[in-house]
Design a protein around this motif. Sequence first.
Motif, PDB file in Angstrom:
ATOM      1  N   GLY A  19       0.794  -1.219   0.000  1.00  0.00           N
ATOM      2  CA  GLY A  19       0.000   0.000   0.000  1.00  0.00           C
ATOM      3  C   GLY A  19       0.824   1.265   0.000  1.00  0.00           C
ATOM      4  O   GLY A  19       0.358   2.309  -0.461  1.00  0.00           O
ATOM      5  N   ALA A  20       2.065   1.220   0.494  1.00  0.00           N
ATOM      6  CA  ALA A  20       2.919   2.414   0.560  1.00  0.00           C
ATOM      7  C   ALA A  20       3.718   2.548  -0.720  1.00  0.00           C
ATOM      8  O   ALA A  20       4.177   1.557  -1.289  1.00  0.00           O
ATOM      9  CB  ALA A  20       3.859   2.333   1.762  1.00  0.00           C
ATOM     10  N   ASP A  21       3.905   3.772  -1.182  1.00  0.00           N
ATOM     11  CA  ASP A  21       4.697   4.002  -2.387  1.00  0.00           C
ATOM     12  C   ASP A  21       5.720   5.119  -2.216  1.00  0.00           C
ATOM     13  O   ASP A  21       6.344   5.541  -3.179  1.00  0.00           O
ATOM     14  CB  ASP A  21       3.793   4.305  -3.585  1.00  0.00           C
ATOM     15  N   ALA A  22       5.920   5.610  -0.980  1.00  0.00           N
ATOM     16  CA  ALA A  22       6.898   6.668  -0.735  1.00  0.00           C
ATOM     17  C   ALA A  22       7.247   6.670   0.752  1.00  0.00           C
ATOM     18  O   ALA A  22       6.548   6.064   1.576  1.00  0.00           O
ATOM     19  CB  ALA A  22       6.363   8.034  -1.161  1.00  0.00           C
ATOM     20  N   VAL A  23       8.354   7.362   1.073  1.00  0.00           N
ATOM     21  CA  VAL A  23       8.776   7.508   2.461  1.00  0.00           C
ATOM     22  C   VAL A  23       8.963   8.990   2.755  1.00  0.00           C
ATOM     23  O   VAL A  23       9.585   9.716   1.964  1.00  0.00           O
ATOM     24  CB  VAL A  23      10.090   6.757   2.742  1.00  0.00           C
ATOM     25  N   VAL A  24       8.428   9.442   3.880  1.00  0.00           N
ATOM     26  CA  VAL A  24       8.649  10.808   4.368  1.00  0.00           C
ATOM     27  C   VAL A  24       9.744  10.735   5.415  1.00  0.00           C
ATOM     28  O   VAL A  24       9.643   9.962   6.375  1.00  0.00           O
ATOM     29  CB  VAL A  24       7.369  11.399   4.981  1.00  0.00           C
ATOM     30  N   MET A  25      10.823  11.511   5.222  1.00  0.00           N
ATOM     31  CA  MET A  25      11.916  11.474   6.188  1.00  0.00           C
ATOM     32  C   MET A  25      11.431  11.939   7.547  1.00  0.00           C
ATOM     33  O   MET A  25      10.567  12.817   7.665  1.00  0.00           O
ATOM     34  CB  MET A  25      13.092  12.318   5.696  1.00  0.00           C
ATOM     35  N   VAL A  26      11.999  11.324   8.585  1.00  0.00           N
ATOM     36  CA  VAL A  26      11.523  11.558   9.938  1.00  0.00           C
ATOM     37  C   VAL A  26      11.658  13.026  10.340  1.00  0.00           C
ATOM     38  O   VAL A  26      10.867  13.543  11.144  1.00  0.00           O
ATOM     39  CB  VAL A  26      12.274  10.632  10.930  1.00  0.00           C
TER      40      VAL A  26
END
Length: 649
Positions: free
Chosen positions: A114-121
């Motif tokens: 379901g996820a397609d990207a990462v947001v940096m912490v």
Amino acid sequence: MSDRREFRDLAEPEEAHEAIAGLDLAPEPEAVPLREARGRVLAERVDADLDVPGFDRASMDGYAVRARDTFGADEADPATLELIGAVHAGAEPDVTVEPGTCAEISTGAVMPDGADAVVMVERTTELTDAGGEGTAADAIEIRTSVAPGDHVMFAGADVAAGDRALGPGTRLTPREIGLLSALGVDEVPVRGRPTVGIVSTGDELVRPGGDLHSERGQIYDVNSYTIAAGVEEAGGEARLYPHAGDDYDEMERLLVEASEECDLVLSSGSTSASAVDVIYRVIEERGDLLLHGVSVKPGKPMLVGRVGDSAYVGLPGYPVSALTIFRTFVAPAVREAAGEPVPATATATGLMAAAERYSEGRMRLMPAGLLDDGSGRTLVYPVDKGSGATTSLVEADGVVVVDPDTEYLAAGESVEVELFSPDVRAPTLLAVGEDDPALSRLLDRVDRPRYLPVGSREGLRRLRDGVPDAAVVAGEPGRDPVAAPDPTADGEPVTAEPIGEWTREWGLIVPAGNPDDVTGLADLVDRDLRFVNRDSNSGLRTTLATALADLADERGTSRREVTDAVDGFDRAVRAHESPARRVLAGDADAGLGLRATAERLDTGFVPLGTQPVAIHANPARADKPGVARLREAVAGGDDVFDALAGYGR
């Protein structure tokens, strides 16, 4: 009557080179364990049999999200997503990111469904209910928007299954060993090292460690160990034989024994025209003497011939002469037989092939590749696929140390490259563009090429910037003339016409037997089928998009409506075999691919059309030898195209 043999008609150095080059020193290829492969030379191409990485992974710590849930988010108007769990490196995800949710994720961890990207912490804030300090977060405030694929290293982004990982003739350094390790290769096909037997002659010689009697005119044998070291430096395997003295029978016995066990036999001493020097008589009686004496100083007394099935070279007795002749005439032949490159210096100076900006205020060790522009100038171009990519090491030849205060390197600016090895040489050809099975085979016919499979669109962009020697473009847009400048000289861009063309059949890869009875693109649009596409730089994707646009026109609808109806149109992978491998794994019902790939992997195939492929040369380097060799390889490549299903002219 004296049997003294005089030198007559001394050979020119070129003749000596030709005589030695005509001796076949190359042994049969062999397979060695990976742990023993350092310093060896690949005998054949190594293709990747798996994607590296083998899964979509996070490239930084943060939160795995659906990119569309972050659209419009910023510091003033953040998005808030429910935190549903965490995914750590080395663990299989046990969560699914649904709309409005996110999952904590570690660098290197598998992206959850379901996820397609990462947001940096750093661009997030944890939110909790009124539980007080120490209470676990149940929501995450997102203060930036991301696009699909941001901070994600997709499966195969480093090396994709089916890629040409390393070509024949590649010398295996720790960099290449790392790449082979990443591919799971445990046994490597390498060129055999020519075995070189060394026989020293002369009654006056004593091997180091022996008892030396100077009063008898004895000296230590310098040549045996010196030449053995030179043989091994050139890539051969040295084998020392007992000292022969000047006894004819012993010399004959040792030379014959060495010829039966080695690819090349070297002797030192007993090669002059003196009456006591008899080795030339041994060669004439037990083999074939091709050359006696070379017009060079030092080193005139030199022999070239054969003993049995082995090549033979007789070196002068004086150490300086022996080493000079060896390095000048013999070492290149040993090196060529072993596949070793010609040694180079540990640094190289060249001109930047393109401008490079850098403004982080830290010293930069910029991986860089070398390129000969065909007119004697060395060009330097940056190589950077990210810190997690092992192929950056293989594609780079060294590093350029960029001072912290340097924010801009201009095209044409002189820079110094610290080479990874003194053996590094610029590739004879730098080409970029579409990955293609036929191209991989054609590149095997070019000496030391370097090919970067960046896709047709990116390949054209780089060619227009003037960096590579050639770009390989798939699809009709590639048939339009391409303008490319010389980055180190003034002048208007000139047209880059194709130097080679072929066609390939494209379509849909489906499981063997086509269980879903897929017949064409309409099935992707109208039915609930999972599809895997190629990335946006791929010429195949461009051709597919054109075909879907034509289908939209036939139906009187928009292209957007058609592509939105395809489940997975935006599910992109990098290399030509990757969609097929997703289908084989059961992760998709159909994938974009080539007939040649379907036949190689024993999948089903639904043909959709024929796509042209063209190689465009940089106009400034159209006459460069590497470009010419690629042109010749394509022109003479009918056997390659005939061997691949769906290929033609």
